[in-house]
Design an enzyme around this catalytic site. Structure first.
Site, short mmCIF file in Angstrom:
data_model
loop_
_atom_site.label_atom_id
_atom_site.label_comp_id
_atom_site.label_asym_id
_atom_site.label_seq_id
_atom_site.Cartn_x
_atom_site.Cartn_y
_atom_site.Cartn_z
N HIS A 350 36.31 29.04 41.06
CA HIS A 350 37.11 30.14 41.60
C HIS A 350 37.61 29.90 43.01
CE1 HIS A 350 36.68 33.34 38.55
NE2 HIS A 350 35.51 32.78 38.28
N LYS A 536 41.82 44.12 49.50
CA LYS A 536 41.08 42.93 49.04
C LYS A 536 39.97 42.63 50.05
CE LYS A 536 44.96 40.79 48.73
NZ LYS A 536 44.90 40.10 47.46
N ARG A 537 39.14 41.71 49.71
CA ARG A 537 38.07 41.30 50.62
C ARG A 537 38.65 40.86 51.95
NH1 ARG A 537 35.63 36.18 50.71
NH2 ARG A 537 36.85 35.64 48.88
N LYS A 542 42.99 35.46 53.54
CA LYS A 542 43.76 36.53 52.89
C LYS A 542 44.75 37.19 53.86
CE LYS A 542 40.15 37.46 49.48
NZ LYS A 542 40.85 37.16 48.22
N THR A 642 43.56 39.28 41.39
CA THR A 642 43.76 40.23 40.29
C THR A 642 44.35 41.55 40.78
OG1 THR A 642 41.42 40.89 40.48
CG2 THR A 642 41.96 39.29 38.77
N LYS A 646 47.24 44.20 38.99
CA LYS A 646 47.14 45.65 38.83
C LYS A 646 48.28 46.36 39.55
CE LYS A 646 42.10 46.01 38.30
NZ LYS A 646 41.54 44.79 38.88
#
Length: 801
Positions: A350, A536-537, A542, A642, A646
């Protein structure tokens, strides 16, 4: 699938309230009604659950065990009602009794068993396995507190215990008769027993692994699979081993929290114990099932009946543990045991980030799992011998399991598995050509791609019923069982009535979220504004930092009389407790938000909202209301994602780098329906290889960039002075690995394109429609079918739906 009438439901609910709490509906609290309702729902699937377990044993069909340190299923009530086909009946029945299902469902906290995409994917796969008719089991840990509950105090993240089990315990069924003993520490000596070397243990600390099974109900299916979660307890009869309360608490703490703080030796030790704990318990239970339920005595038949999937490196000790069980307890020849192990095991990678590929110090492993270290050492020795004189010494050394005093868990997972997959085409290509290139050169047949997915049809029905109803009216209800039907929405591209309805649905969802934000934060936001979402985290790659700089630019423009459409920027993210930089980013965002939200001179043109304690349930509130989806990770860093899937499924347009599954989204919707910016893969690696990225040069040459960055240190946001300086220095250091400054100008330009399109409501709605239609490509049911047929080699228990 067992149906229920409204009368039957109401009778059962009232009976449960009387039996459990001795109250009638008019005097029951919402929590009491929730618990009674949960019991009724459990009774509704209990028989199917039993039948599934009986049928899976009698049929002898192969089944998969999905090993994951995280599972993030959210709440169980709504999803189980939907999958049972009871949602409408229960909602209507409760209304007859003067009760609102939403208020009752709100009593249930999220199951605190995960953090982000890794756990959400694992939960989605559990749902999809049952919903597509395959036998599949989850294997994880029943964390007492899971990930922390996040609060903001003076702009800082504070971590509080998340005691989710207080109300959610009804979904887990304790199975004392399925308990296993897991052995830690001590010493191990190999002694001869009838010409077989067997381990003799001394001084070990034994822990009882007690399983709690959670039913995973298939969507309108008769298949109910099992998510098995292990809790740690003092074994019966071992009281002298743990004579004090402190000793007993150490055992119980083994399953207290997800991801113990790894900044200390004790924290790392606990995480290592957790990983072995659920791996050992899970594999022991599998072999007991193989022998006792399937009546199999030949271990060589194990691959015909069992597949074990390693979700990232946390469960990688499964390979050594299965070898231990086969060699030590089943007394199987090493080579046969190794052949079985490789056929049984498969591995999903991952990440491409080196720090996320776990490495364990051999001294720590010797302390915690001495026999496992012996087995890994032997696996590594034989691996090296198998390649000697066949490939270069450099390639052998780069792929060894034990290097520099550490056990490389990703290497163990690759060598011990028959399949290694990435989770998006770009991610898999990077694994094959860069990150794991030497392994790919050696074992190209092992590598494959399986792009991540979401429980698209079920998720939409729960989170966005308004959009679900529109799909019913435009493409027919068949999309609820066959997501490819969603593509027919594309036929409505020029239908003004459908486009207007999409706008109305989004506005209603935004009003709902606005009300929620007002209640939770006191901030009033305008639902006619662009709802710009990054959820998100919290991690440097990110790049919540890039979004922060855009916010500052918008604020500067508004202060200088440069107009922009109204915008509400919404964050949701947790930072790992030991991740100091991420926590500093949270502080800065919160202080920037405080200044902007209180500045009346900008006339509410910009609002910034950081919602506390982001989880699955909060995502279900935010995502249907989002206009813009921020997927702005540094290219080559995000494996898949993901939330991007969504958000597009709910009609948000994506602004993104060509990273992870953003590449697939761009391909699916066309580049006219997504906002792409930033460095590309080859440019990123060129900078990494040549070490010639100097953000300071950009800063000194571009006054706009300089003004944005300077605001972090010039007193514009006085309560974030210290943390602002940290971010400023980080952005401007030579070869800063996430290219925040390098990508900033292109990002700002694409945000200008967003604003331009926003003014053209028809074009915006048309692009929303395209995104909704093409989200069908990311249905986890399709992904699971690929795993089931190409990696696990499963056959459906029934015909499937």
């Amino acid at each position: 699938m067992k149906s229920i009438t409204k009368k039957e439901f109401k009778d059962k609910l009232l009976e449960e309230l009387d039996d459990q709490f001795e109250v009638d509906i008019s005097h029951a609290s919402n929590l009491e009604i929730y618990r009674a309702l949960a019991t009724v729902v459990q009774d509704g699937y209990a028989k199917l659950w039993r039948q599934t377990r009986i049928e899976e044993a009698h049929s002898g069909k192969k089944q998969v065990y999905y090993f994951s340190i995280e599972f993030l299923p959210g709440t169980r009530l709504r999803s189980t009602l939907l999958n049972l086909g009871w949602m409408d009946v229960v909602k209507s029945g409760l209304e007859d009794l003067g009760v609102d299902l939403d208020e009752i469902a709100a009593q249930e906290p999220d199951m605190a068993l995960g953090n982000g995409g890794l756990g959400r994917l694992a939960a989605a796969f559990m749902d999809s396995l049952a919903s597509t008719g395959y036998i599949g089991n989850g294997n994880g840990i029943r964390y007492k507190y899971g990930l922390f509950k996040q609060k903001f105090v003076n702009g800082y993240q504070v971590e509080l215990p998340n005691d989710w089990l207080q109300t959610s315990k009804s979904w887990g069924v304790r199975r004392d008769n399925k308990s296993e003993i897991v052995r830690f520490g001590g010493k191990v000596e190999l002694v001869n027993d009838d010409n077989w070397l067997v381990p003799k243990y001394s001084g070990t600390n034994d822990v009882a692994a007690v399983p709690y099974d959670v039913a995973m109900v298939g969507y309108h299916q008769d298949v109910v699979n099992t998510l098995r979660l292990w809790d740690a307890e003092v074994p019966a009869g071992a009281e002298l081993q743990y004579p004090t309360i402190a000793d007993r608490r150490k055992v119980e703490d083994l399953t207290s929290v997800l991801y113990p703080d790894d900044s200390s030796y004790e924290g790392r030790l606990l995480r290592l114990k957790q990983e072995y704990f659920f791996v050992s318990a899970g594999l022991q239970s599998i072999l007991h099932y193989f022998r006792n339920s399937l009546k199999q005595t030949d271990p060589e038949k194990l691959p015909e009946h069992i597949a074990v999937h390693i979700n990232d490196t946390h469960p990688a000790m499964a390979i050594a543990e299965l070898m231990r069980l086969l060699v030590d307890e089943w007394r199987l020849d090493w080579d046969k045991a190794w052949d079985i192990t490789q056929k049984v095991m498969s591995y999903t990678n991952h990440t491409i980030m080196a720090e996320a590929m776990e490495k364990w110090d051999i001294n720590m492993m010797q302390e915690v799992v001495p026999r496992i270290l012996q087995i890994i050492t032997e696996i590594d020795r034989r691996y090296v011998i198998s390649l000697s004189n066949k490939v270069s010494a450099e390639k052998i050394n780069s792929t060894k399991i034990i290097k520099d005093g550490k056990v490389q868990m990703a290497h163990l997972a690759i060598i011990g598995s028959h399949s290694v997959n990435g989770v998006a085409p770009l991610h898999t290509r990077l694994l094959e050509t860069v990150v794991l290139k030497d392994f790919y050169d050696l074992f190209p047949e092992k590598f494959n791609n399986k792009t991540n997915g979401i429980t698209l049809r079920r998720w939409l029905q729960i989170a966005n019923p308004r959009l679900s109803d529109l799909l019913d009216k435009t493409v027919g209800e068949e999309w609820r069982s066959n997501s490819t039907k969603m593509l027919e929405l594309q036929d409505q591209y020029d239908n003004s009535n459908v486009l207007t309805k999409i706008n109305q649905i989004k506005f209603e969802n935004k009003k709902d979220l606005s009300d929620f934000i007002k209640v939770k934060t006191g901030i009033k936001v305008d639902p006619t504004a662009i709802f710009d979402v990054q959820i998100k985290r919290l991690h440097a790659y990110k790049r919540q930092t890039l979004k922060l700089l855009h916010i500052i630019k918008l604020y500067q423009d508004l202060k200088n009389g440069i107009d922009h459409p109204k915008r509400v920027v919404i964050f949701g993210a947790k930072a790992a407790p030991s991740y100091t930089f991420a926590k500093q980013v949270i502080k800065v965002i919160n202080e920037v938000a405080a200044v902007i939200n209180s500045d009346t001179s900008i006339h509410d043109k910009l609002k910034v909202v950081f919602l506390e304690n982001y989880d699955v349930t909060l995502a279900e509130r935010i995502i249907p209301a989002a206009d813009l989806s921020e997927q702005i990770s540094t290219t080559t860093k995000e494996a898949s994602g993901t939330s991007n899937m969504k958000l597009m499924a709910n009609g948000a347009l994506t602004i993104a780098t060509m990273d992870g599954a953003n590449v697939d989204i761009a391909k699916a919707v066309g580049k006219d329906n997504i906002f792409i910016f930033g460095l590309e893969k080859d440019q990123v690696y060129s900078y990494y290889n040549n070490h010639n990225y100097h953000p300071g040069e950009i800063y000194h040459q571009d006054k706009e960039v300089a003004a944005i960055l300077d605001s972090l240190i010039n007193g514009t946001f006085p309560k974030a002075a210290t943390e602002g300086r940290v971010l400023y220095n980080n952005f401007l250091q030579d070869n800063e690995e996430f290219f925040v400054v390098k990508d900033l100008k292109d990002y700002l330009a694409k945000q200008a394109d967003v604003e331009k399109l926003w003014k053209d409501k028809k074009s915006w709605s048309q692009k929303c429609l395209v995104n909704i239609a093409h989200s069908e490509e990311f249905d986890a049911d399709s992904t699971v079918n690929q795993y089931a047929t190409k990696i696990w080699h499963l056959k459906k228990l029934n015909s499937g739906k």
